[in-house]
Design an enzyme around this catalytic site. Structure first.
Site, short mmCIF file in Angstrom:
data_model
loop_
_atom_site.label_atom_id
_atom_site.label_comp_id
_atom_site.label_asym_id
_atom_site.label_seq_id
_atom_site.Cartn_x
_atom_site.Cartn_y
_atom_site.Cartn_z
CB THR A 21 -2.22 2.45 -52.14
OG1 THR A 21 -1.28 1.55 -52.16
CG2 THR A 21 -2.01 3.29 -53.28
CG ASP A 22 -5.66 2.51 -47.66
OD1 ASP A 22 -6.29 2.15 -48.84
OD2 ASP A 22 -6.10 3.56 -47.16
CB ALA A 23 -6.20 -3.31 -47.58
N GLY A 70 -7.40 0.40 -51.53
CA GLY A 70 -6.72 0.52 -53.10
C GLY A 70 -6.56 1.97 -53.29
#
Lengths: 140, 140, 140, 140
Positions: free
Chosen positions: C14-16, C18
């Site tokens: 995942t990344d920031a 979400g």
């Protein structure tokens, strides 16, 4: 004299908690190591695909003080240290550029081996020069 | 006017075949996108963690012409293009610096949505300015 | 008969924003490819580090329908297709297990080459068998 | 009772030296942690995107005994340990399935914080249950 690497934090470095994923900070430290090798005229392609000698990481540790976010600019100060005729250690201080505060510290330990037999080997000359260049050691 | 991003290929970008792992080239293209946003004064932390508007990638494609190796220096020329009031596309030309040869081309397509409802939304003003800045489009 | 790979989405995928970082979905498709090779008794270590023959990806594309979140269970249905005597293509349908809905589709195209000269080579016998096994093609 | 996670080494886990990239082993240990949480009925999506409480990793270390190659099957035995009312530690033993030999060991240390103030908080109930379940501790 330590080596300094500057880096922006990218989106892919982050995770769903909104901050940099812990293991990615060690990978960014390894980028700093690679840039310090290149700054000592070491050919990275040959160095990392050498069929005779390899210098794998045998230990790594990292301590996190503050989280890092996408878009943050960091500086990594890297200092290598001679351990034995077969091994060396690198210390990394990760600094957030906008605050000049320490946000993490890391260490990697590297052992030089024969790639086939995996027995220990003396550190190659070009790596000794790199150690001389970026460490504070008086003699090796 | 296209945006140009320069990047060294790192050890972690490579795989056991000795060259850059295919999906990592798309991730490096995304770094170029982030740098182009930052160059238009867009705050990356706020942009990528915005709770209202998101601009996810809905399509990506990449074509590989030559392999990339650890230590290679690349240039990525990035050109965004306005598609509809909700979407845009970015074309990336990846050039090996030492030969000035094209080694890969990629495209990403982005759609602006409301993060809760996931319905389409108009592209925000700061992204329209970024499109103006880095595309060759006469009007949007 | 297509091959099916099951996978949980992990935090590092995942990344920031979400959700899963776009390029990681292609990497997860490649895992499905590797599992399908292993299911045809192909030794992955030898296959991917072969010094004579390599089968690099020359094209990849992906379309995203729905986002994926940490903890999601996905199924990837993989179908390879013979293209020429030197090349094949793999289609991937990525399904969210809890809804049985299609969330993404991807394609990778692979060309068999001599690793030194990088000229095209005939697809090796074990890969022809793998193509036979997992594709719907009547004859190759 | 420790938790056991089984995993195949994939191509993207490796680097141009032909073995698993060091930082990726820590990421694979984190997968084991996530699977152990899921095995205690913790919802990973909610857990890792919680806006109130976060349990970031404040320290990680890893020691490598043998290299891992693409296609290798590994087992990770994970044992969490209660440290203070705000923190716990997880020990990981990484075993190569075909030889049953230990190939690496790792530790991660986690501190529970309030996500806004970043001050320390008591470990949530569901994590205490997870600690009870997978650790050998008699009382907490």
């Amino acid at each position: 004299m330590s080596f300094t690497y500057t880096r922006t934090i990218y989106f892919q470095d982050t995770d769903a908690a909104g901050v940099v994923y812990f293991a990615n900070v060690l990978a960014i430290c390894h980028e700093a190591y690679e840039e310090s090798l290149a700054a000592s005229s070491i050919n990275l392609k040959l160095f990392f695909s050498n069929q005779d000698v390899a210098i794998p990481i045998v230990h790594a540790s990292i301590d996190f003080i503050k989280p890092l976010f996408c878009g943050d600019k960091i500086l990594i100060h890297l200092s290598p240290k001679y351990l034995t005729e077969h091994s060396f250690e690198i210390a990394y201080n990760i600094i957030l550029a906008q605050t000049e505060k320490l946000v993490a510290t890391a260490i990697t330990k590297h052992v030089c081996i024969d790639k086939m037999s995996r027995s220990r080997k003396e550190i190659p000359g070009e790596i000794k020069q790199w150690l001389h260049h970026w460490s504070d050691a008086v003699a090796m």
